[in-house]
Design a protein around this motif. Structure first.
Motif, PDB file in Angstrom:
ATOM      1  N   ARG A 151       0.800  -1.219   0.000  1.00  0.00           N
ATOM      2  CA  ARG A 151       0.000   0.000   0.000  1.00  0.00           C
ATOM      3  C   ARG A 151       0.833   1.271   0.000  1.00  0.00           C
ATOM      4  O   ARG A 151       0.281   2.361  -0.059  1.00  0.00           O
ATOM      5  N   ILE A 152       2.145   1.163   0.080  1.00  0.00           N
ATOM      6  CA  ILE A 152       3.017   2.335   0.059  1.00  0.00           C
ATOM      7  C   ILE A 152       3.847   2.275  -1.217  1.00  0.00           C
ATOM      8  O   ILE A 152       4.460   1.259  -1.525  1.00  0.00           O
ATOM      9  N   TYR A 153       3.822   3.399  -1.968  1.00  0.00           N
ATOM     10  CA  TYR A 153       4.550   3.466  -3.231  1.00  0.00           C
ATOM     11  C   TYR A 153       5.500   4.643  -3.201  1.00  0.00           C
ATOM     12  O   TYR A 153       5.093   5.732  -2.804  1.00  0.00           O
ATOM     13  N   PRO A 154       6.723   4.493  -3.628  1.00  0.00           N
ATOM     14  CA  PRO A 154       7.424   3.272  -3.995  1.00  0.00           C
ATOM     15  C   PRO A 154       7.656   2.384  -2.786  1.00  0.00           C
ATOM     16  O   PRO A 154       7.711   2.871  -1.655  1.00  0.00           O
ATOM     17  N   ALA A 155       7.761   1.106  -3.034  1.00  0.00           N
ATOM     18  CA  ALA A 155       7.837   0.121  -1.961  1.00  0.00           C
ATOM     19  C   ALA A 155       9.069   0.346  -1.089  1.00  0.00           C
ATOM     20  O   ALA A 155      10.170   0.526  -1.600  1.00  0.00           O
ATOM     21  N   PRO A 156       8.892   0.344   0.237  1.00  0.00           N
ATOM     22  CA  PRO A 156      10.031   0.480   1.148  1.00  0.00           C
ATOM     23  C   PRO A 156      10.946  -0.742   1.074  1.00  0.00           C
ATOM     24  O   PRO A 156      10.529  -1.832   0.701  1.00  0.00           O
ATOM     25  N   GLU A 157      12.201  -0.532   1.428  1.00  0.00           N
ATOM     26  CA  GLU A 157      13.184  -1.614   1.430  1.00  0.00           C
ATOM     27  C   GLU A 157      13.495  -1.992   2.868  1.00  0.00           C
ATOM     28  O   GLU A 157      13.560  -1.137   3.740  1.00  0.00           O
ATOM     29  N   LEU A 158      13.704  -3.269   3.088  1.00  0.00           N
ATOM     30  CA  LEU A 158      14.037  -3.754   4.414  1.00  0.00           C
ATOM     31  C   LEU A 158      15.542  -3.643   4.610  1.00  0.00           C
ATOM     32  O   LEU A 158      16.321  -4.258   3.892  1.00  0.00           O
ATOM     33  N   HIS A 159      15.953  -2.818   5.567  1.00  0.00           N
ATOM     34  CA  HIS A 159      17.359  -2.643   5.921  1.00  0.00           C
ATOM     35  C   HIS A 159      17.534  -3.184   7.331  1.00  0.00           C
ATOM     36  O   HIS A 159      17.156  -2.526   8.303  1.00  0.00           O
TER      37      HIS A 159
ATOM     38  N   ASP B 162      -4.370   3.541  -1.849  1.00  0.00           N
ATOM     39  CA  ASP B 162      -5.509   2.731  -1.423  1.00  0.00           C
ATOM     40  C   ASP B 162      -5.859   1.744  -2.535  1.00  0.00           C
ATOM     41  O   ASP B 162      -6.283   2.154  -3.611  1.00  0.00           O
ATOM     42  N   PRO B 163      -5.664   0.438  -2.303  1.00  0.00           N
ATOM     43  CA  PRO B 163      -5.907  -0.531  -3.384  1.00  0.00           C
ATOM     44  C   PRO B 163      -7.385  -0.701  -3.734  1.00  0.00           C
ATOM     45  O   PRO B 163      -7.706  -1.265  -4.770  1.00  0.00           O
ATOM     46  N   SER B 164      -8.295  -0.209  -2.897  1.00  0.00           N
ATOM     47  CA  SER B 164      -9.714  -0.369  -3.210  1.00  0.00           C
ATOM     48  C   SER B 164     -10.185   0.630  -4.266  1.00  0.00           C
ATOM     49  O   SER B 164     -11.253   0.465  -4.832  1.00  0.00           O
TER      50      SER B 164
END
Length: 90
Positions: A32-40, A54-56
């Protein structure tokens, strides 16, 4: 390059009352967050200009302005005028 923010810092800059960290993590997993966060390591990092999507909502995709009709006419037009369709090559 802009400085990356963690989820809590990003939420504090966007919302007056930010959602909980578990909600923010769920939003990341659901895309739901763009651009997609990266896992650090153990925390997500994202750009300061990231947005919640909002994907709906149905209007997320860009619609083409005008579609060009085929030169021979559409299938419905050919059926209405009893024109023979070109043979298929096999």
């Amino acid at each position: 390059m802009a400085k990356l923010l963690n989820l809590q810092e990003w939420a504090n800059s966007i919302y007056s009352t930010p959602p909980s960290l578990s909600t923010l993590r769920r939003w990341v997993r659901e895309g739901r967050i763009y651009p997609a966060p990266e896992l650090h390591g153990k925390e997500y990092k994202l750009m300061p200009d990231s947005i919640y999507v909002d994907p709906s909502k149905k209007n997320l995709r860009l619609k083409p302005k005008h579609r060009k009709l085929p030169a021979t006419g559409t299938l419905l037009e050919r059926l209405r005028h009893d024109e023979k369709a070109s043979t298929l090559r096999r």
